[in-house]
Write an enzyme that holds these catalytic residues in place. Sequence first.
Site, PDB file in Angstrom:
ATOM      1  N   SER A  25       0.806  -1.386   0.019  1.00  0.00           N
ATOM      2  CA  SER A  25      -0.057  -0.034  -0.097  1.00  0.00           C
ATOM      3  C   SER A  25       1.020   1.325  -0.014  1.00  0.00           C
ATOM      4  CB  SER A  25      -0.936   0.237   1.418  1.00  0.00           C
ATOM      5  OG  SER A  25      -0.224   0.416   2.345  1.00  0.00           O
ATOM      6  N   LYS A  26       0.258   2.376   0.007  1.00  0.00           N
ATOM      7  CA  LYS A  26       1.006   3.737  -0.040  1.00  0.00           C
ATOM      8  C   LYS A  26       2.015   3.711   0.994  1.00  0.00           C
ATOM      9  CE  LYS A  26      -1.613   7.137  -2.730  1.00  0.00           C
ATOM     10  NZ  LYS A  26      -2.872   7.448  -2.541  1.00  0.00           N
ATOM     11  N   ARG A  27       1.770   3.127   2.040  1.00  0.00           N
ATOM     12  CA  ARG A  27       2.739   3.290   3.273  1.00  0.00           C
ATOM     13  C   ARG A  27       3.775   2.660   2.847  1.00  0.00           C
ATOM     14  NH1 ARG A  27       2.140  -0.405   6.806  1.00  0.00           N
ATOM     15  NH2 ARG A  27       0.847  -1.570   5.466  1.00  0.00           N
TER      16      ARG A  27
END
Length: 469
Positions: A238-240
């Site tokens: 994910s963007k994390r």
Amino acid sequence: MSVVTRFAPSPTGYLHVGGARTALYSWLYAKSQGGEFVLRIEDTDIERSTEDAKQAILDGMEWLGLSWDKGPYYQTERFDRYKSIIQTMLDEGKAYKCFMPAEELDAIREKQKENGEKPRYPGTWRDRTDHPEGQPFVIRFKNPLEGSVVFDDHVRGRIEISNKELDDLIIQRSDGTPTYNFCVVVDDWDMGITHVVRGEDHINNTPRQINILQALGAPVPEYAHVSMILGDDGKKLSKRHGAVSVMQYRDDGYLPQAVKNYLVRLGWSHGDQEIFSEQEMIELFSLDAIGQSASAFNTEKLIWLNQHYIKTLPAEEVASHASWHFEQQGISLENGPALTDVIAIQADRVKTLKELADISCYFYQDFEEFDANAAKKHLRPVAKEALELVQQKLAAISEWNPENIQAAINATAEELEIGMGKVGMPLRVAATGSGNSPSLDVTLNLLSQDKIVERINKALTFIANRENS
Ligand code: GLU
């Protein structure tokens, strides 16, 4: 049989790395078999599909060089076709209208759950003919009651699902729109898809789709369900974890060749080979060599590949991607050396094209200020004499080339009886603004003689101001 594969993204966001890998595998398989690759935009979820997202997918595909032979097809332009097939299915008794109100179905499902059963539609309207007038209805597919669906997935092996597990799927909603699984089936059939490569999140749809294909008398494609991509911490990517959009990788300075090479290895292997040219990928790729386990994204490895390609691809090819980064930074490449020449001397000094643009500005525009640390260290009063002399000698060169430039630097050091660094470092800071550059002969050679003289003047002024302050 000639192979036809497809990539069928839903345009609800950017093209993410998982989608890009699926597209790449599908594209590679088509290429490796001399087949065709279809691009189909699954935009039936009108609320969530946006024009920007459609464009972002096309941009991402183009950037990666995944050209499609047919399409892009848009599902929203095919509603008439879906409708006519649904009508035929109704006429042939392969589908039926279901008038069960949502509340009634909810109550049934609640009961099933209480009894520890899997919630499913019980087929109430399957054979009923007492259709109420003017009541809303959905259309359901008559799933076979007996037997099972079996398919040999290229990644997951043999999968068998009993038809008792599958209820009668809604193929048309009460507002008259066809449902997702149904559109996929009609499209795969109409587009002659022979191999479906897609994310494993779709594996539960496959038996249902196969049943509908069979009811339509359509050939059933082969399937390869590709595992998920995880972040380096083992959680779903994910963007994390950093960039997940393919175009973000372009923005961050990666070459499409590096991203493609990275993605092909993320879940597929050929011995322990890491570097694959596009031609090799096409020759060696096979669906059966896709691994089953989830793959973890490893940015270090992507960087390593990017460096490899920056260093080894023909400079023209690197330049065709790097020029965009200069543009982004507002640097015009008009007044300065050929970008390919800059790449030839900077390639092994950078990890990304963004960095390449960052550290190569001085070839194309004058810098406002010297790097503070470099100036503090090297543009000192003691350097004045060396700079003045080397300036004279450089200005006197009649043929501006690396040998003559180097000779001027050497002669300055000899004449003043100082080490080469005492000439070279002040000159480097004067010419490039910083203490880091490729060797001076080739660096200065790419800058014009006038420019060097002018920049040395600027450095001398800097030293004078320093002396006076
Ligand atoms: N549109 C689906 C998605 O973006 C893919 C469907 C398919 O490949 O069958 O997840």
